[in-house]
Design a protein around this motif. Structure first.
Motif, PDB file in Angstrom:
ATOM      1  N   LEU A 215      28.984  -8.360  75.991  1.00  0.00           N
ATOM      2  CA  LEU A 215      28.834  -9.800  75.750  1.00  0.00           C
ATOM      3  C   LEU A 215      30.069 -10.347  75.039  1.00  0.00           C
ATOM      4  O   LEU A 215      30.725  -9.628  74.287  1.00  0.00           O
ATOM      5  CB  LEU A 215      27.583 -10.063  74.899  1.00  0.00           C
ATOM      6  CG  LEU A 215      26.271  -9.586  75.532  1.00  0.00           C
ATOM      7  CD1 LEU A 215      25.133  -9.641  74.524  1.00  0.00           C
ATOM      8  CD2 LEU A 215      25.936 -10.428  76.765  1.00  0.00           C
ATOM      9  N   ASN A 216      30.361 -11.619  75.262  1.00  0.00           N
ATOM     10  CA  ASN A 216      31.606 -12.178  74.756  1.00  0.00           C
ATOM     11  C   ASN A 216      31.371 -13.419  73.888  1.00  0.00           C
ATOM     12  O   ASN A 216      32.141 -14.356  73.912  1.00  0.00           O
ATOM     13  CB  ASN A 216      32.497 -12.533  75.963  1.00  0.00           C
ATOM     14  CG  ASN A 216      33.912 -12.834  75.523  1.00  0.00           C
ATOM     15  OD1 ASN A 216      34.373 -12.287  74.518  1.00  0.00           O
ATOM     16  ND2 ASN A 216      34.579 -13.732  76.225  1.00  0.00           N
ATOM     17  N   GLN A 217      30.281 -13.417  73.132  1.00  0.00           N
ATOM     18  CA  GLN A 217      29.968 -14.576  72.302  1.00  0.00           C
ATOM     19  C   GLN A 217      30.926 -14.678  71.120  1.00  0.00           C
ATOM     20  O   GLN A 217      31.343 -13.664  70.564  1.00  0.00           O
ATOM     21  CB  GLN A 217      28.535 -14.470  71.761  1.00  0.00           C
ATOM     22  CG  GLN A 217      27.472 -14.941  72.721  1.00  0.00           C
ATOM     23  CD  GLN A 217      27.360 -14.085  73.945  1.00  0.00           C
ATOM     24  OE1 GLN A 217      27.950 -13.013  74.041  1.00  0.00           O
ATOM     25  NE2 GLN A 217      26.598 -14.545  74.916  1.00  0.00           N
ATOM     26  N   ALA A 218      31.232 -15.918  70.753  1.00  0.00           N
ATOM     27  CA  ALA A 218      32.124 -16.129  69.596  1.00  0.00           C
ATOM     28  C   ALA A 218      31.408 -15.684  68.328  1.00  0.00           C
ATOM     29  O   ALA A 218      30.225 -15.947  68.141  1.00  0.00           O
ATOM     30  CB  ALA A 218      32.482 -17.607  69.497  1.00  0.00           C
ATOM     31  N   PHE A 219      32.148 -14.995  67.462  1.00  0.00           N
ATOM     32  CA  PHE A 219      31.607 -14.460  66.216  1.00  0.00           C
ATOM     33  C   PHE A 219      32.733 -14.361  65.205  1.00  0.00           C
ATOM     34  O   PHE A 219      33.716 -13.695  65.471  1.00  0.00           O
ATOM     35  CB  PHE A 219      31.060 -13.044  66.478  1.00  0.00           C
ATOM     36  CG  PHE A 219      29.693 -12.876  65.948  1.00  0.00           C
ATOM     37  CD1 PHE A 219      29.473 -12.780  64.588  1.00  0.00           C
ATOM     38  CD2 PHE A 219      28.614 -12.842  66.804  1.00  0.00           C
ATOM     39  CE1 PHE A 219      28.203 -12.661  64.080  1.00  0.00           C
ATOM     40  CE2 PHE A 219      27.329 -12.724  66.326  1.00  0.00           C
ATOM     41  CZ  PHE A 219      27.135 -12.630  64.947  1.00  0.00           C
ATOM     42  N   PHE A 220      32.634 -15.020  64.083  1.00  0.00           N
ATOM     43  CA  PHE A 220      33.748 -14.945  63.116  1.00  0.00           C
ATOM     44  C   PHE A 220      33.218 -15.214  61.702  1.00  0.00           C
ATOM     45  O   PHE A 220      32.186 -15.857  61.526  1.00  0.00           O
ATOM     46  CB  PHE A 220      34.835 -15.956  63.488  1.00  0.00           C
ATOM     47  CG  PHE A 220      34.317 -17.364  63.617  1.00  0.00           C
ATOM     48  CD1 PHE A 220      34.321 -18.220  62.531  1.00  0.00           C
ATOM     49  CD2 PHE A 220      33.797 -17.815  64.828  1.00  0.00           C
ATOM     50  CE1 PHE A 220      33.814 -19.504  62.643  1.00  0.00           C
ATOM     51  CE2 PHE A 220      33.285 -19.108  64.947  1.00  0.00           C
ATOM     52  CZ  PHE A 220      33.295 -19.951  63.855  1.00  0.00           C
ATOM     53  N   PRO A 221      33.943 -14.704  60.680  1.00  0.00           N
ATOM     54  CA  PRO A 221      33.520 -14.959  59.303  1.00  0.00           C
ATOM     55  C   PRO A 221      33.949 -16.348  58.831  1.00  0.00           C
ATOM     56  O   PRO A 221      35.011 -16.829  59.229  1.00  0.00           O
ATOM     57  CB  PRO A 221      34.277 -13.888  58.507  1.00  0.00           C
ATOM     58  CG  PRO A 221      35.511 -13.660  59.306  1.00  0.00           C
ATOM     59  CD  PRO A 221      35.159 -13.872  60.760  1.00  0.00           C
ATOM     60  N   VAL A 222      33.130 -16.964  58.023  1.00  0.00           N
ATOM     61  CA  VAL A 222      33.526 -18.187  57.314  1.00  0.00           C
ATOM     62  C   VAL A 222      33.283 -17.906  55.829  1.00  0.00           C
ATOM     63  O   VAL A 222      32.160 -17.968  55.343  1.00  0.00           O
ATOM     64  CB  VAL A 222      32.725 -19.423  57.783  1.00  0.00           C
ATOM     65  CG1 VAL A 222      33.216 -20.672  57.049  1.00  0.00           C
ATOM     66  CG2 VAL A 222      32.838 -19.610  59.298  1.00  0.00           C
ATOM     67  N   LYS A 223      34.388 -17.545  55.191  1.00  0.00           N
ATOM     68  CA  LYS A 223      34.274 -17.096  53.802  1.00  0.00           C
ATOM     69  C   LYS A 223      33.866 -18.240  52.874  1.00  0.00           C
ATOM     70  O   LYS A 223      34.366 -19.353  52.994  1.00  0.00           O
ATOM     71  CB  LYS A 223      35.634 -16.544  53.380  1.00  0.00           C
ATOM     72  CG  LYS A 223      35.751 -16.155  51.925  1.00  0.00           C
ATOM     73  CD  LYS A 223      37.073 -15.426  51.752  1.00  0.00           C
ATOM     74  CE  LYS A 223      37.461 -15.223  50.332  1.00  0.00           C
ATOM     75  NZ  LYS A 223      38.649 -14.355  50.255  1.00  0.00           N
ATOM     76  N   GLY A 224      32.967 -17.921  51.944  1.00  0.00           N
ATOM     77  CA  GLY A 224      32.550 -18.899  50.935  1.00  0.00           C
ATOM     78  C   GLY A 224      32.769 -18.321  49.546  1.00  0.00           C
ATOM     79  O   GLY A 224      32.305 -17.222  49.252  1.00  0.00           O
ATOM     80  N   GLU A 225      33.513 -19.054  48.704  1.00  0.00           N
ATOM     81  CA  GLU A 225      33.770 -18.596  47.329  1.00  0.00           C
ATOM     82  C   GLU A 225      32.892 -19.381  46.358  1.00  0.00           C
ATOM     83  O   GLU A 225      32.718 -20.599  46.508  1.00  0.00           O
ATOM     84  CB  GLU A 225      35.265 -18.796  46.990  1.00  0.00           C
ATOM     85  CG  GLU A 225      36.156 -17.899  47.832  1.00  0.00           C
ATOM     86  CD  GLU A 225      37.509 -18.504  48.129  1.00  0.00           C
ATOM     87  OE1 GLU A 225      37.549 -19.604  48.735  1.00  0.00           O
ATOM     88  OE2 GLU A 225      38.531 -17.901  47.766  1.00  0.00           O
ATOM     89  N   CYS A 226      32.356 -18.673  45.378  1.00  0.00           N
ATOM     90  CA  CYS A 226      31.373 -19.256  44.453  1.00  0.00           C
ATOM     91  C   CYS A 226      31.651 -18.788  43.039  1.00  0.00           C
ATOM     92  O   CYS A 226      32.340 -17.792  42.822  1.00  0.00           O
ATOM     93  CB  CYS A 226      29.973 -18.731  44.761  1.00  0.00           C
ATOM     94  SG  CYS A 226      29.330 -19.150  46.349  1.00  0.00           S
ATOM     95  N   LEU A 227      31.039 -19.471  42.092  1.00  0.00           N
ATOM     96  CA  LEU A 227      31.033 -18.959  40.722  1.00  0.00           C
ATOM     97  C   LEU A 227      29.738 -19.392  40.050  1.00  0.00           C
ATOM     98  O   LEU A 227      29.020 -20.254  40.561  1.00  0.00           O
ATOM     99  CB  LEU A 227      32.251 -19.453  39.944  1.00  0.00           C
ATOM    100  CG  LEU A 227      32.482 -20.951  39.894  1.00  0.00           C
ATOM    101  CD1 LEU A 227      31.837 -21.531  38.654  1.00  0.00           C
ATOM    102  CD2 LEU A 227      33.968 -21.237  39.891  1.00  0.00           C
TER     103      LEU A 227
END
Ligand code: FAD
Ligand code: GLY
Length: 369
Positions: A215-227
């Motif tokens: 399968l060729n579905q788009a998949f990527f990280p979206v980093k979230g920074e927190c404190l």
């Protein structure tokens, strides 16, 4: 002798754990493999807002699904506490989605017709939450957008499943899914197992299995920074939210402040620049936050998809393989409904067709060019 299960789940975040819980209630012989520890990745980075109203702009199938999952949470806390002894730490204060400009007011007031939403003037907001910025033009009060503590929800799901017979294997990675023969063969770092169904619930790391399975579905990280900071002196009962930034008051007195959106960044280490931008936005909403003591900071990788919607459903050519991944900004909110859908698909029961269509793996919006 080869080990055989009704269902194998890959990934012990909130999504895999919710699925394990639902299958355990159906007495399915289930094993869950987690390469690290249960709830230790993106799930434990999350703020835990059940933001069906705050996060969904369109009134589409995704919004219906989010609202449904939010309703499932109403009974979930007591149910999980009874079965696992773990409190999911629900905080019922609701949320103020703040307006700073006339444009914000116009956008937010489109929610006025929704049941749990009401418009508050600047004076009303300041009466309820006196430390909110005096620069606001008003706010939508969203009573239903409460929050929970994600790590505890995940642990409660997993423990309740284990107590009903699910086998949990931590520090055990799945490396391959093979589709030959009657049963699916799953290769793990502790050997091979077989199953009638396998569910890929490996968060942002699910992409490897999509590829492996053609399968060729788009998949990527979206980093979230927190404190987080300790708040002893400036009472806050509701989450404050503006421009994808939020301040979430935990029962412990900590405020969780998040989060950046950095697509394509695979590092789970926060950067100073990211934390600074989150702090700036937080000060805009709650100026007194600058006086609070820092507790800790962290980052997590949201599982992003081509159209921002999760993949929940069967492999287009092999109904033994299912996916529950790509929950992006809302995996905590969507876990109960996702657990139900996957369980119904495994059990071959009918579910809401609108949701099946909206989240199917082979929808055209989800496939990479
Ligand atoms: P994960 O929690 O990442 O779990 C996947 C698991 O699979 C991991 O534990 C991993 O170790 C395991 N795994 C991976 N590969 C393998 C393998 N090969 N074999 C075995 N195991 C494997 N959502 C909300 O609803 N509300 C919020 O307020 C909210 N705030 C957020 C704030 C931040 C900063 C971030 C980053 C996210 C936030 N989210 C929020 C989104 C939410 O955290 C995610 O959508 C959700 O955690 C995804 O859960 P998951 O189980 O799919 O992924
Ligand atoms: N849902 C909040 C976030 O993803 O940051």
């Amino acid at each position: 002798m080869k080990r055989h299960y009704d269902t194998v789940i890959i990934g012990g975040g909130i999504i895999g754990s919710a699925i394990a819980y639902h299958l355990s209630k159906e007495k399915q012989k289930t094993a869950l493999f987690e390469s690290g520890t249960i709830g230790g990745k993106t799930t434990s980075a999350a703020a835990g807002m059940l933001g069906a109203h705050a996060e969904c702009e369109a009134r589409d199938a995704f919004f219906d699904f989010a609202m449904y999952s939010q309703r499932l949470y109403q009974a979930l806390g007591a149910e999980l506490n009874e079965r696992s002894g773990i409190d999911i730490r629900r905080h019922n204060g609701g949320m103020y989605k703040l307006a700073f400009s006339e444009e914000d007011v116009a956008r937010l007031r489109q929610m006025d017709d929704l049941d749990s939403v009401s418009w508050h003037t600047k004076e009303e907001v300041l009466e309820n939450e006196p430390y909110t910025s005096k620069e606001i033009a008003g706010a939508s009060l969203i009573k239903a957008d409460v929050h929970v503590e994600p790590f505890y929800v995940c642990k409660a799901y997993a423990k309740a499943a284990r107590l009903s017979g699910t086998e949990l294997y931590e520090h055990t990675s799945v490396t391959e899914i093979k589709r030959d023969g009657d049963a699916v063969c799953i290769t793990t770092t502790a050997g091979e197992v077989y199953a009638d169904h396998v569910v890929v619930a490996s968060g942002v790391w699910s992409g490897q299995f999509f590829k492996q399975l053609g399968l060729n579905q788009a998949f990527f990280p979206v980093k979230g920074e927190c404190l987080s900071v300790w708040n002893d002196d400036f009472p806050l009962t509701k989450t404050l939210y503006h421009d994808h930034c939020y301040i979430v008051p935990r029962k412990s007195g900590r405020l969780v402040v998040g989060a950046t959106m950095k697509p394509g960044d695979w590092s789970d280490k926060p950067e100073l620049g990211g934390l600074e931008s989150v702090m700036q936005k937080a000060k805009t909403m709650l100026p007194a936050i600058q006086y609070m003591k820092v507790d800790r900071f962290w980052a997590g990788l949201r599982p992003g998809t081509g159209d921002g919607k999760p993949y929940i459903g069967r492999h287009p050519e092999d109904s033994r393989i299912l996916f529950a991944a790509g929950h992006f900004r809302n995996g905590i909110l969507l876990a109960p409904a996702t657990g139900e859908v996957i369980c119904d698909l495994v059990m071959d029961r009918k579910f809401n067709q609108k949701w099946i269509d909206a989240f199917r793996i082979d929808r055209k919006e989800a496939v990479q060019a």
